[in-house]
Design a protein around this motif. Structure first.
Motif, PDB file in Angstrom:
ATOM      1  N   SER A  82       1.001  -0.898   0.299  1.00 15.57           N
ATOM      2  CA  SER A  82      -0.172   0.152   0.253  1.00 15.57           C
ATOM      3  C   SER A  82       1.070   1.140  -0.180  1.00 15.57           C
ATOM      4  O   SER A  82       1.964   1.161  -0.201  1.00 15.57           O
ATOM      5  N   LYS A  83       0.369   2.446  -0.185  1.00 16.49           N
ATOM      6  CA  LYS A  83       0.651   3.882   0.114  1.00 16.49           C
ATOM      7  C   LYS A  83       1.561   3.888   1.144  1.00 16.49           C
ATOM      8  O   LYS A  83       2.651   4.619   1.130  1.00 16.49           O
ATOM      9  N   GLY A 101     -12.304  -0.844  -6.437  1.00 13.88           N
ATOM     10  CA  GLY A 101     -12.198   0.065  -6.523  1.00 13.88           C
ATOM     11  C   GLY A 101     -11.258   0.315  -7.719  1.00 13.88           C
ATOM     12  O   GLY A 101     -11.975  -0.599  -8.967  1.00 13.88           O
ATOM     13  N   ASN A 107      -1.353   4.124  -4.678  1.00 11.71           N
ATOM     14  CA  ASN A 107      -2.189   5.698  -4.424  1.00 11.71           C
ATOM     15  C   ASN A 107      -2.882   4.953  -3.210  1.00 11.71           C
ATOM     16  O   ASN A 107      -3.809   6.531  -2.615  1.00 11.71           O
ATOM     17  N   TYR A 108      -3.159   4.091  -2.272  1.00  8.50           N
ATOM     18  CA  TYR A 108      -3.944   3.768  -1.261  1.00  8.50           C
ATOM     19  C   TYR A 108      -3.389   3.597  -0.098  1.00  8.50           C
ATOM     20  O   TYR A 108      -2.738   2.554  -0.147  1.00  8.50           O
ATOM     21  N   THR A 109      -3.879   3.860   1.155  1.00 10.77           N
ATOM     22  CA  THR A 109      -3.021   3.611   2.189  1.00 10.77           C
ATOM     23  C   THR A 109      -3.784   2.215   2.559  1.00 10.77           C
ATOM     24  O   THR A 109      -5.171   2.159   1.735  1.00 10.77           O
ATOM     25  N   TRP A 110      -3.423   1.745   3.362  1.00 21.76           N
ATOM     26  CA  TRP A 110      -4.028   0.939   4.404  1.00 21.76           C
ATOM     27  C   TRP A 110      -5.205   0.804   5.371  1.00 21.76           C
ATOM     28  O   TRP A 110      -6.327  -0.080   4.562  1.00 21.76           O
ATOM     29  N   LYS A 111      -5.748   1.995   5.156  1.00 21.02           N
ATOM     30  CA  LYS A 111      -7.020   2.074   5.851  1.00 21.02           C
ATOM     31  C   LYS A 111      -7.845   2.349   4.446  1.00 21.02           C
ATOM     32  O   LYS A 111      -8.962   1.699   4.432  1.00 21.02           O
ATOM     33  N   GLU A 112      -7.451   3.293   3.907  1.00 22.28           N
ATOM     34  CA  GLU A 112      -8.584   3.516   2.783  1.00 22.28           C
ATOM     35  C   GLU A 112      -9.066   2.498   2.136  1.00 22.28           C
ATOM     36  O   GLU A 112     -10.511   1.703   1.514  1.00 22.28           O
ATOM     37  N   LEU A 113      -7.921   1.309   2.137  1.00 21.57           N
ATOM     38  CA  LEU A 113      -8.447  -0.261   1.242  1.00 21.57           C
ATOM     39  C   LEU A 113      -9.255  -0.946   1.914  1.00 21.57           C
ATOM     40  O   LEU A 113     -10.139  -1.579   1.418  1.00 21.57           O
ATOM     41  N   GLN A 114      -9.893  -1.059   2.959  1.00 20.48           N
ATOM     42  CA  GLN A 114     -10.410  -1.590   3.650  1.00 20.48           C
ATOM     43  C   GLN A 114     -11.751  -1.419   3.963  1.00 20.48           C
ATOM     44  O   GLN A 114     -12.428  -1.959   3.690  1.00 20.48           O
ATOM     45  N   ASP A 115     -12.537  -0.264   2.565  1.00 18.49           N
ATOM     46  CA  ASP A 115     -12.714   0.134   2.323  1.00 18.49           C
ATOM     47  C   ASP A 115     -13.804  -0.599   1.158  1.00 18.49           C
ATOM     48  O   ASP A 115     -14.556  -0.724  -0.009  1.00 18.49           O
TER      49      ASP A 115
END
Length: 287
Positions: A82-83, A101, A107-115
């Motif tokens: 991830s980013k 996605g 371009n995504y943080t791990w937190k953002e990937l959770q969505d």
């Protein structure tokens, strides 16, 4: 069509494979298991973790589904980053094909990937989300399978090796490399780790001998078509297991009996591990 493959495989199976553990005590047990001269075997390697309808590629629920249907599987999985440098399971650089996605993975943080949720190979949305590399290493610590780790371009081998060491799963993991520079780097970082190396012809075999990597640390990827028997014989003489990929050849055969005959022919020629998109069906050919 893929649903038909699954139904046929289930019809061929009279008994579901019971949950099994490899129970390796140390990495020496892995060396012994993967030593051709010690115990030749016919094994199945699940390409991208063995996705089937309802089960996305590179996903722990998919691995669990596989281990219920295939004895002693080898699971090939892909590791991206991830980013914010979290290692997680993902094959593509872009999110669109296998997830809800869009855009570049990094371009995504791990937190953002959770969505984001995962899709299966037919594009059907599932309830599953990304798994971290650390989580899958904890999963394999239970001895359910041997992992071969495909490190995506730009992901540091140092991070992969550190994660394997931290989880203490050297006895259940091998790192995939595509050139001898990377293979020698991984061996320098972790001399005890098994490494998948590319040996598709005599030139590759000469490079293997010159690499300084012990043969008992090697698994030889011999290509996406069957290598010459003489190459298998040379590798087997040194105890090296040979992987032959069928996802561009036999896996495309729609006639079940013919496809199974092609799997058997590959094993008979000298392939010890078939890397396949149809691991359940290939496992039926062993039976």
């Amino acid at each position: 069509m893929r649903n038909l493959f699954v139904l046929v495989a289930l019809l061929f199976s009279t008994i579901q494979v019971q949950a099994q553990k490899l129970n390796f005590k140390s990495v020496d047990d892995l060396y012994q298991f993967m030593d051709y001269n010690n115990s030749p075997k016919q094994l199945v390697s699940a390409h991208r973790g063995g996705p089937y309808p309802g089960y996305p590629e590179n996903c722990i629920p998919t691995f669990n589904h596989l281990t219920k249907n295939v004895y002693a599987p080898v699971i090939e999985l892909d590791v991206e980053m991830s980013k914010d440098s979290v290692l997680f399971l993902m094959h593509d650089n872009e999110l669109g094909r296998t997830t809800t996605g869009n855009g570049s993975v990094r371009n995504y943080t791990w937190k953002e990937l959770q969505d984001i949720r995962l899709k299966d190979d037919e594009g059907t949305l599932t309830k599953y989300k990304f798994d971290t590399f650390d989580k899958v290493l904890k999963w394999t610590k239970k001895g359910k399978a041997i992992l071969t780790v495909d490190v995506k371009r730009g992901v540091p081998f140092e991070k992969i090796v550190a994660a394997i060491h931290k989880a203490q799963v050297e006895k259940y993991a091998a790192v995939i490399t595509y050139n001898w520079e990377d293979a020698k780097l991984v061996h320098k970082l972790a001399p005890e780790l098994m490494i998948s190396v590319t040996i598709m012809d005599d030139k590759g075999w000469e490079a293997a001998k010159a690499s300084g990597i012990p043969f008992d640390r090697m698994i030889a990827f011999t290509g996406v078509k069957l290598a010459d028997k003489s190459l298998f014989d040379k590798l087997h003489k040194e105890g090296i297991y040979c992987i032959s990929a069928t996802f561009h050849t036999s896996d495309k055969e729609t006639e079940v009996v013919k496809r199974q005959a092609e799997y058997k022919a590959a094993w008979d020629l000298g392939a010890d591990i078939i890397a396949t998109d149809l691991p359940i069906e290939a496992n039926q050919a062993i039976k």
